[in-house]
Design an enzyme around this catalytic site. Structure first.
Site, PDB file in Angstrom:
ATOM      1  CG  HIS A  34      -0.277  -0.261   2.511  1.00  0.00           C
ATOM      2  ND1 HIS A  34       0.576   0.642   3.078  1.00  0.00           N
ATOM      3  CD2 HIS A  34      -0.302  -1.341   3.350  1.00  0.00           C
ATOM      4  CE1 HIS A  34       1.035   0.157   4.215  1.00  0.00           C
ATOM      5  NE2 HIS A  34       0.528  -1.053   4.402  1.00  0.00           N
ATOM      6  CD  GLN A  35       0.835   5.927  -1.992  1.00  0.00           C
ATOM      7  OE1 GLN A  35       0.219   5.242  -2.802  1.00  0.00           O
ATOM      8  NE2 GLN A  35       1.976   6.518  -2.280  1.00  0.00           N
ATOM      9  CG  HIS A  37       4.230  -1.691   2.122  1.00  0.00           C
ATOM     10  ND1 HIS A  37       2.967  -2.197   1.989  1.00  0.00           N
ATOM     11  CD2 HIS A  37       4.760  -2.292   3.210  1.00  0.00           C
ATOM     12  CE1 HIS A  37       2.735  -3.077   2.939  1.00  0.00           C
ATOM     13  NE2 HIS A  37       3.809  -3.154   3.712  1.00  0.00           N
ATOM     14  CE  LYS A 151      -0.164  -0.964  10.020  1.00  0.00           C
ATOM     15  NZ  LYS A 151      -0.203  -2.245  10.767  1.00  0.00           N
ATOM     16  CG  ASP A 152       3.722  -3.105  12.282  1.00  0.00           C
ATOM     17  OD1 ASP A 152       2.869  -3.815  12.815  1.00  0.00           O
ATOM     18  OD2 ASP A 152       3.685  -2.794  11.076  1.00  0.00           O
ATOM     19  CD  GLN A 155       7.706  -5.338  12.391  1.00  0.00           C
ATOM     20  OE1 GLN A 155       7.211  -6.457  12.367  1.00  0.00           O
ATOM     21  NE2 GLN A 155       7.590  -4.516  11.360  1.00  0.00           N
TER      22      GLN A 155
END
Ligand code: PAF
Length: 282
Positions: A34-35, A37, A151-152, A155
Site C-alpha cells: 500500500h501507499q 510501503h 504503525k508497528d 516491532q
C-alpha cells in the site's frame, strides 16, 4: 525489473554489481503493498544507491494459523506497483523453503523485555519470528539502511534492539504512519475489510486522537478506561488492548513524568481482522 527468488541468486547479483562502499537501502515487507510501503521505497531510493525490497509472508511470526492462511498474497500487483516507482528496484521474493531450508523455526531472542509488552503478550512467539526473519534478511541483503513503518512501533523498537544485540552494520529508520483520508492506518490487512468496514474503522484513529487530547488533562488510567468504554459501546469492534506506554521501554504507564515520551497503542478486531494503530502523546 529484477526479481530474485533465491538468496543465492540475490547474493551473487549484489556481490557482482555493487561495490562494498555503495549504500543499499532495504525495505522488508510481507507484500500486499500500500501507499505506506511505497513511501518507504521512495525514502530508500532518495537515500541510497540501490534499493532492495523483500516480499515474504513469514510463517514463524504468525501465532494464528488462520491469520497466516488469510494473509493477502498479491505478488503480481505488488511488482506492478514497484515497477511504476522505478524499474531499478530489486525485488527479493523467496519461498519459505529457501529461507528456512526445511526448518521453519524461530530463533529465541531476549530484547530486554520489549518483546513481553502489548503485541508480545497477545501474540506469543511473534517477535521471535520477526527477529528471526529480519536478522536473516539483513544477513542476505547486507543493507546499509533499512526502512520500517511506525504503525508497528513495537516491532521497530525491537528491530533496533536486535541490531544493537547482533552488531549488524545497518541503520534502522522508522517512517511515519500513512493513513487513508478517513484516518485509518494503512495496512495490508485492510484488504480484508469491506468498504463499509474501512469507513467504520476510522473510529480507531478518531478514538486515538481523542485519547491524546484527554491525556493532556487526565491520567493514563482514566484515559484507558474512557477508550475501553468507547469500544464497549461500538459493536463493530472487539478491543484486544489499549495501552499508554513509555515510548522507550514500552512499559505501561500509570503516572506521567516530565521529559518522558508517551505513546498510545491499540489492537482491535473487526470480525476476524486484527488491526493495530498507535499515536504519539507528546
Ligand atoms: O512488518 C512487516 O511487514 C513484517 O513484520 C516484516 C518486518 C516484513 C517481517 O516479516
Amino acid at each position: 525489473m529484477l526479481i530474485f527468488t533465491t538468496q543465492e541468486d540475490l547474493r551473487s547479483h549484489l556481490i557482482t554489481n555493487f561495490e562494498n562502499s555503495k549504500t543499499i537501502g532495504f525495505v522488508p515487507t510481507m507484500g500486499a503493498l500500500h501507499q505506506g510501503h511505497l513511501s518507504l521505497i521512495q525514502k530508500s531510493i532518495s537515500e541510497n544507491d540501490t534499493t532492495v525490497m523483500s516480499i515474504f509472508v513469514n510463517p514463524t511470526q504468525f501465532n494464528n494459523a488462520m491469520d497466516l492462511e488469510n494473509y493477502p498474497r498479491t505478488l503480481d500487483a505488488d511488482v506492478e506497483k514497484i515497477e511504476k516507482i522505478s524499474p531499478d528496484i530489486i525485488i527479493f521474493a523467496p519461498s519459505v523453503d529457501d529461507i528456512y531450508q526445511g526448518k521453519t523455526l524461530s530463533q529465541h531472542f531476549d530484547f530486554d523485555g520489549l518483546e513481553n509488552e502489548m503485541e508480545g503478550k497477545h501474540r506469543p512467539g511473534h517477535f521471535d519470528g520477526v527477529g528471526t526473519i529480519v536478522k536473516r534478511l539483513f544477513e542476505i541483503v547486507q543493507p546499509t539502511h533499512a526502512y520500517f513503518g511506525e504503525k508497528d512501533f513495537q516491532q521497530l523498537q525491537i528491530i533496533k534492539k536486535m541490531v544493537e544485540i547482533t552488531g549488524l552494520p545497518v541503520e534502522v529508520i522508522g517512517q511515519p504512519i500513512f493513513r487513508e483520508e478517513n484516518g485509518l492506518a494503512m495496512s495490508s490487512r485492510n484488504e480484508r475489510l469491506s468498504s463499509k468496514q474501512r469507513e467504520e474503522a476510522s473510529f480507531i484513529y478518531k478514538t486515538l486522537q481523542a485519547a491524546k487530547n484527554h491525556f493532556g488533562i487526565k491520567d493514563a488510567v482514566e484515559v484507558s478506561n474512557w477508550v475501553e468504554n468507547e469500544f464497549k459501546n461500538n459493536t463493530n469492534f472487539r478491543l484486544e488492548y489499549f495501552e499508554i506506554a513509555d515510548e522507550t521501554t514500552l512499559k505501561s504507564v500509570q503516572n506521567k513524568e516530565p521529559n518522558k515520551k508517551y505513546r498510545a497503542f491499540i489492537a482491535v478486531f473487526m470480525n476476524d481482522v486484527r488491526l493495530i494503530d498507535t499515536i504519539s502523546l507528546n
